[in-house]
Scaffold this motif. Structure first.
Motif, PDB file in Angstrom:
ATOM      1  N   GLN A 156       0.812  -1.209   0.000  1.00  0.00           N
ATOM      2  CA  GLN A 156       0.000   0.000   0.000  1.00  0.00           C
ATOM      3  C   GLN A 156       0.847   1.261   0.000  1.00  0.00           C
ATOM      4  O   GLN A 156       0.371   2.329   0.376  1.00  0.00           O
ATOM      5  CB  GLN A 156      -0.920   0.001   1.223  1.00  0.00           C
ATOM      6  CG  GLN A 156      -1.908  -1.136   1.256  1.00  0.00           C
ATOM      7  CD  GLN A 156      -2.871  -1.093   0.090  1.00  0.00           C
ATOM      8  OE1 GLN A 156      -3.427  -0.053  -0.240  1.00  0.00           O
ATOM      9  NE2 GLN A 156      -3.061  -2.230  -0.564  1.00  0.00           N
ATOM     10  N   SER A 159       0.639   5.568  -0.853  1.00  0.00           N
ATOM     11  CA  SER A 159      -0.799   5.785  -0.773  1.00  0.00           C
ATOM     12  C   SER A 159      -1.030   6.832   0.307  1.00  0.00           C
ATOM     13  O   SER A 159      -0.119   7.169   1.075  1.00  0.00           O
ATOM     14  CB  SER A 159      -1.531   4.491  -0.419  1.00  0.00           C
ATOM     15  OG  SER A 159      -1.195   4.062   0.885  1.00  0.00           O
ATOM     16  N   SER A 163       1.197   7.478   3.725  1.00  0.00           N
ATOM     17  CA  SER A 163       1.762   8.793   4.048  1.00  0.00           C
ATOM     18  C   SER A 163       1.347   9.237   5.440  1.00  0.00           C
ATOM     19  O   SER A 163       2.166   9.745   6.224  1.00  0.00           O
ATOM     20  CB  SER A 163       1.309   9.829   3.020  1.00  0.00           C
ATOM     21  OG  SER A 163       1.813   9.529   1.739  1.00  0.00           O
ATOM     22  N   CYS A 247       6.590   3.152  -9.096  1.00  0.00           N
ATOM     23  CA  CYS A 247       5.195   3.289  -8.727  1.00  0.00           C
ATOM     24  C   CYS A 247       4.353   3.494  -9.980  1.00  0.00           C
ATOM     25  O   CYS A 247       4.862   3.614 -11.082  1.00  0.00           O
ATOM     26  CB  CYS A 247       5.018   4.494  -7.785  1.00  0.00           C
ATOM     27  SG  CYS A 247       6.077   4.398  -6.335  1.00  0.00           S
TER      28      CYS A 247
END
Length: 264
Positions: A156, A159, A163, A247
């Motif tokens: 994840q 995302s 963060s 990413c």
């Protein structure tokens, strides 16, 4: 009182080992299936951190005498809290030995050995329990740290949730890790005449060990999650290396394998 503390430690060890075993029977989220043991191990650590961190904060707010007199000023439930943590660290050490090689686990095993030695001293002597409760405030930072690791294992990152977890980890690291460690260090320096020399050495070793790990951890998260995560213009002809991954938006982000291995 020592026998009561040892009984709670044994019960805590059994409960956390039981939780490790129970999670093996449950399905691991598909995104974390490749690291199923690590996911289970960190999930159990999250349970411990939530329990003991909130318990320590709530207890200190209701009974501030533990901070005013960390040697003798503590209620009976504080000893139970410390014993619960000792049981967890012993159970976590066993879990690592069963699922990792000694070479993979030795850093965390050294950390756990120092922590168990310090907390066990309080249980056996029925002293310094208040100091141990203050030290368990560090688990509030570990809650954020474990959530961040679970997000990493579930792929994840990057995302919004990751963060938020990263910034929360850095904020609580300063508030609930570095501040308590600094307070305990100052207390030990000022009150060393009241503490037996072997305990000064043991406590000092524990503070230095955990402090060094905490600072290293904070720097790694700051570099990996904040500094390297800033968008950069694409470089013509640049190729991905083994230390990076791409990413969805094409941004290159450093892998966080080293930070993933660190656990409180």
């Amino acid at each position: 009182m020592a026998s009561w503390g040892l009984l709670v430690t044994g019960a805590s060890f059994a409960v956390f080992r039981g939780l490790h075993w129970t999670l093996q029977l449950l399905p691991t989220p598909g995104s974390a299936a490749q690291d199923s043991w690590k996911w289970r191990n960190i999930y159990v650590s999250l349970v411990h951190s939530l329990l003991t961190g909130v318990w320590a904060l709530f207890g200190l707010s209701l009974y501030p005498q533990m901070a005013a007199d960390p040697i003798n000023g503590h209620p009976s439930w504080a000893l139970v809290l410390v014993a619960v943590s000792v049981g967890y660290f012993l159970a976590d050490g066993v879990d690592m030995l069963l699922n990792q090689t000694l070479g993979q686990a030795w850093e965390l095993l050294c950390h756990h050995s120092v922590v168990v030695s310090c907390l066990s001293t309080a249980i056996l002597s029925n002293q310094y329990v208040g100091l141990c409760v203050v030290s368990l405030l560090l688990e509030l930072n570990s809650v954020c740290l474990h959530l961040r690791k679970l997000l990493l294992l579930s792929h994840q990152a990057p995302s919004l949730a990751f963060s938020v977890a990263s910034w929360a980890t850095l904020a609580t690291l300063a508030l609930f890790r570095l501040v308590p460690l600094g307070w305990m260090s100052l207390w030990l320096i000022r009150q060393q005449h009241q503490v037996l020399p072997p305990l000064v050495i043991l406590s000092g070793t524990g503070l230095v060990t955990v402090g060094a790990i905490s600072i290293t951890l904070g720097v790694r998260i700051l570099v990996n999650d904040v500094l390297r995560a800033r968008p950069r213009p694409p470089i013509p002809g640049h190729k991905e290396t083994g230390g990076t991954r791409r990413c969805r938006d094409g941004e290159l982000v450093a892998r966080d394998d080293a930070t993933l291995l660190l656990k409180d």
